[in-house]
Design a protein around this motif. Structure first.
Motif, mmCIF file in Angstrom:
data_model
loop_
_atom_site.group_PDB
_atom_site.id
_atom_site.type_symbol
_atom_site.label_atom_id
_atom_site.label_comp_id
_atom_site.label_asym_id
_atom_site.label_seq_id
_atom_site.Cartn_x
_atom_site.Cartn_y
_atom_site.Cartn_z
ATOM 1 N N LEU A 339 -7.057 115.944 -107.255
ATOM 2 C CA LEU A 339 -7.464 115.901 -105.851
ATOM 3 C C LEU A 339 -6.270 115.864 -104.902
ATOM 4 O O LEU A 339 -6.239 116.630 -103.925
ATOM 5 N N PRO A 340 -5.274 114.988 -105.132
ATOM 6 C CA PRO A 340 -4.126 114.987 -104.217
ATOM 7 C C PRO A 340 -3.428 116.338 -104.146
ATOM 8 O O PRO A 340 -2.900 116.711 -103.094
ATOM 9 N N GLU A 341 -3.429 117.088 -105.252
ATOM 10 C CA GLU A 341 -2.742 118.385 -105.256
ATOM 11 C C GLU A 341 -3.488 119.417 -104.421
ATOM 12 O O GLU A 341 -2.860 120.223 -103.724
ATOM 13 N N ILE A 342 -4.807 119.425 -104.460
ATOM 14 C CA ILE A 342 -5.538 120.421 -103.678
ATOM 15 C C ILE A 342 -5.658 120.010 -102.215
ATOM 16 O O ILE A 342 -5.993 120.833 -101.364
ATOM 17 N N GLU A 343 -5.391 118.720 -101.911
ATOM 18 C CA GLU A 343 -5.447 118.252 -100.526
ATOM 19 C C GLU A 343 -4.087 118.260 -99.848
ATOM 20 O O GLU A 343 -3.990 117.951 -98.663
ATOM 21 N N SER A 344 -3.030 118.605 -100.567
ATOM 22 C CA SER A 344 -1.681 118.546 -100.012
ATOM 23 C C SER A 344 -1.426 119.721 -99.074
ATOM 24 O O SER A 344 -2.128 120.742 -99.137
ATOM 25 N N PRO A 345 -0.417 119.614 -98.185
ATOM 26 C CA PRO A 345 -0.095 120.723 -97.269
ATOM 27 C C PRO A 345 0.291 122.006 -98.013
ATOM 28 O O PRO A 345 0.115 123.097 -97.483
ATOM 29 N N LEU A 461 5.284 117.193 -92.420
ATOM 30 C CA LEU A 461 6.131 116.307 -91.625
ATOM 31 C C LEU A 461 6.485 116.934 -90.281
ATOM 32 O O LEU A 461 6.417 116.269 -89.239
ATOM 33 N N ASP A 462 6.884 118.209 -90.273
ATOM 34 C CA ASP A 462 7.293 118.824 -89.011
ATOM 35 C C ASP A 462 6.121 118.932 -88.031
ATOM 36 O O ASP A 462 6.295 118.789 -86.816
ATOM 37 N N ASP A 463 4.913 119.145 -88.559
ATOM 38 C CA ASP A 463 3.734 119.212 -87.699
ATOM 39 C C ASP A 463 3.447 117.848 -87.086
ATOM 40 O O ASP A 463 3.174 117.726 -85.882
ATOM 41 N N ALA A 464 3.524 116.800 -87.899
ATOM 42 C CA ALA A 464 3.287 115.449 -87.393
ATOM 43 C C ALA A 464 4.310 115.079 -86.332
ATOM 44 O O ALA A 464 3.962 114.535 -85.272
ATOM 45 N N GLN A 465 5.576 115.377 -86.593
ATOM 46 C CA GLN A 465 6.630 115.055 -85.630
ATOM 47 C C GLN A 465 6.424 115.801 -84.317
ATOM 48 O O GLN A 465 6.603 115.228 -83.229
ATOM 49 N N ALA A 466 6.053 117.077 -84.400
ATOM 50 C CA ALA A 466 5.854 117.869 -83.186
ATOM 51 C C ALA A 466 4.718 117.302 -82.334
ATOM 52 O O ALA A 466 4.831 117.209 -81.100
ATOM 53 N N GLN A 467 3.622 116.899 -82.968
ATOM 54 C CA GLN A 467 2.487 116.370 -82.213
ATOM 55 C C GLN A 467 2.831 115.021 -81.564
ATOM 56 O O GLN A 467 2.426 114.743 -80.428
ATOM 57 N N LEU A 468 3.578 114.195 -82.275
ATOM 58 C CA LEU A 468 3.938 112.899 -81.726
ATOM 59 C C LEU A 468 4.982 113.025 -80.616
ATOM 60 O O LEU A 468 4.921 112.325 -79.603
#
Length: 608
Positions: A339-345, A461-468
């Motif tokens: 599950l973690p593998e199919i839910e990862s970015p 990570l880059d998406d999270a940083q950009a939104q914040l």
């Protein structure tokens, strides 16, 4: 396992009003529950692991009741795992102290696939929904097949379907596959149609259709394999009428028909909501994005188990609609991926049915959309579409013999939270993540970028940083994105709340009460303070009773009590956080006291 992670799990269980397949809570008031071995065994047979929490009262709104002898219960739990479950699973047991209330959290790891199934008192148990059930012969066989090495595994979609031929395939679907295959492969361009279909695994060398071929391209696959149908129904709440379902449908045909019909049925049975589009015009949209539903149905169709343990005993794909959720369940668990593998970015691709998967990449629906893209990102797309619509994150569950996707109905935000977000944003758009971050800061919760990425996975990570960073630039968030510090709402922001309850001037007892008997200044101490104060106006109460009476989470009650205690409005009898501790309103205690508010109709009395 940490206090915050366990509290977050309990908050989720409260929202969903029940245990999860991978989480079990027990009150354990009289010691270790008698059937705990069944739960340990079932978790040992899970593909990944399960979490057992002792000292939590599910009937009391998943409130913390605590355990009397944590050390003794911890040892007893380990003994059951070691002596009564064979083979023994590894369990990581921890005693967590939450404001003086001690609970046990045990992470039960699954046993190695080649050692499954684990058994308790001679029986193998399986987790389904929120219970433990004895495995039947078909379930046991599926567990054994899942343990086979890839080179030993049976590719059931390649098996021939006796008595079939090319005449049983739909010419239009065959034409789609052949045309696309020729366009994509230089090697296939010069071959005849029948040869291409043979090379793609739709028929065998002897001319019989394979399971993959008849399922993807057949005129009527259910004529030879009835369980390839899909059953859909709306499940009604028990109101005493005896009516359990409505709009029951059985869908048949090849994969293209099944996908199209199932999505249409979901659209018909969902409610709509009014949203503003980018052009400023309001339009009606289904409450759950159909693009997300489509991905979930397509994954169920293409990755369902096609072995004799499912097709041979009539197991089909089921779609159920309740007042709380849309549930899509397919026979068989994940194979070769977690599950973690199919839910990862960056999801890992692993097709359960390789021939069927390949054929499906060549098929499209009447509207021109493909059945699957073939890039392995369908689950990520499904999750993102749902949260972008401000829904709660869909729950994916794999118990080894059944895979379930659950879409939760209703907004992820309360009406009050939506009003706050509208005010703080000034009407400008916010992403789903940005809304959650602002609300966390508003409530004084401590979150950093790593914990946010874990909660809202898949989130690069880059998406999270950009939104914040966008929130920081707009002055809505006070945070150094690169530092491990909690995010805060800047001073002076609308609805600003500090991380800790601050000492404020006490509410003036002379002022008039609100229309519901609530003191008008209570809300200055926090949005949930009036609700807690209202319950305590009926008499002293336990922390657990405050949760049950208000429907608030443990952390929300804790925060509100801290504000009331700090302002000398509530007294603690028994030591804050200790078992049996009660909270009561302070009356006539100098200038800091707040006279009890007028009890609203139906206000509870003493709850202890």
């Amino acid at each position: 396992m940490t206090v915050s992670s366990v509290l977050a799990v309990l908050d989720e269980l409260r929202v969903h009003r029940g245990d999860r397949t991978d989480v079990e809570v027990k009150r354990a008031a009289g010691g270790l529950p008698a059937k705990i071995g069944q739960t340990l065994c079932a978790f040992a047979n899970m593909p990944d692991q399960g979490l057992l929490i002792l000292g939590v009262n599910e009937a009391g709104g998943f409130s913390l009741s605590g355990v009397a002898d944590p050390a003794g219960m911890e040892q007893a739990l380990v003994n059951v795992a070691r002596e009564a479950v064979t083979p023994s699973p590894y369990i990581d047991v921890r005693t967590l102290d939450i404001d003086g209330v001690q609970i046990l959290a045990a992470l039960v790891h699954s046993v190695a696939p080649r050692l499954k199934p684990a058994r308790f008192e001679g029986r193998a148990y399986l987790r389904q929904a929120d219970g433990d059930f004895v495995m039947g012969p078909a379930d046991l066989r599926m567990i054994e097949v899942a343990a086979l090495h890839h080179s030993e595994s049976v590719h059931y979609d390649e098996r021939p379907v006796t008595g079939t031929s090319l005449d049983d395939l739909d010419p239009a679907l065959v034409g789609q596959v052949v045309t696309r295959a020729r366009n994509q492969s230089r090697r296939l361009r010069e071959l005849a149609d029948a040869q291409i279909i043979r090379q793609l695994g739709a028929v065998t060398a002897s001319g019989e259709c394979t399971v993959a071929g008849i399922y993807a391209l057949g005129n009527y696959p259910q004529g030879v394999l009835p369980p390839l149908r899909v059953t859909a129904a709306v499940r009604l709440p028990d109101d005493g009428s005896g009516v359990r379902t409505q709009n029951l449908q059985h869908f048949d045909g090849p994969i293209t028909d099944l996908l199209d019909d199932c999505v249409a049925w979901v659209r018909q049975n969902l409610t709509t909501r009014q949203v503003y589009g980018p052009d400023g015009h309001m339009r009606d949209e289904p409450e759950i994005p159909l693009a997300a539903v489509r991905e979930a149905v397509a994954n169920a169709l293409v990755h369902r188990d096609l072995g004799p343990e499912t097709l041979g005993i009539g197991r089909s794909i089921d779609i159920r609609m309740t007042d709380r959720a849309l549930v899509i369940a397919s026979p068989g668990g994940l194979r070769g991926v977690t599950l973690p593998e199919i839910e990862s970015p960056s999801p890992r691709r692993a097709a359960v049915n390789q021939r069927l998967y390949q054929l499906a990449t060549h098929l499209h629906l009447p509207d021109g959309s493909r059945v699957i893209e073939g890039e392995g990102g369908g689950v990520v797309t499904m999750l993102r579409r749902a949260v972008d619509a401000d829904l709660k994150r869909p729950t994916l569950t794999d118990n080894g013999v059944r895979f379930t996707a659950t879409f939760w109905r209703g907004s992820a935000f309360s009406e009050e939270e939506r009003r706050y977000l509208a005010g703080v944003s000034g009407g400008s758009s916010l992403t789903h993540l940005q809304k959650h971050v602002l609300l966390k800061a508003w409530h004084g919760e401590r979150w950093d970028i790593d914990s946010l990425r874990a909660e809202f996975s898949p989130l690069p990570l880059d998406d999270a940083q950009a939104q914040l960073q966008a929130l920081v630039r707009r002055g809505l968030l006070d945070a150094d994105i690169s530092a491990e510090v909690p995010f805060r709402v800047p001073a002076g922001s609308p609805g600003k709340r500090s991380e800790q309850p601050t000492r404020t001037a006490p509410p003036d007892p002379v002022h008039a009460h609100g229309p519901d008997g609530e003191h008008p200044d209570l809300r200055r101490l926090g949005k949930n303070v009036p609700a807690i104060h209202r319950v305590l106006s009926g008499g002293p109460a336990l922390h657990a009773d405050l949760q049950a009476a208000t429907g608030l989470s443990y952390q929300q009650v804790r925060y509100a009590l801290r504000a009331l205690i700090k302002n000398d409005l509530v007294a603690v009898d028994g030591g804050q956080g200790h078992r049996g501790t009660t909270y009561r309103l302070v009356c006539g205690h100098g200038s800091s006291a707040l006279r009890p508010t007028q009890a609203s109709p139906g206000a509870p009395g003493k709850l202890a």
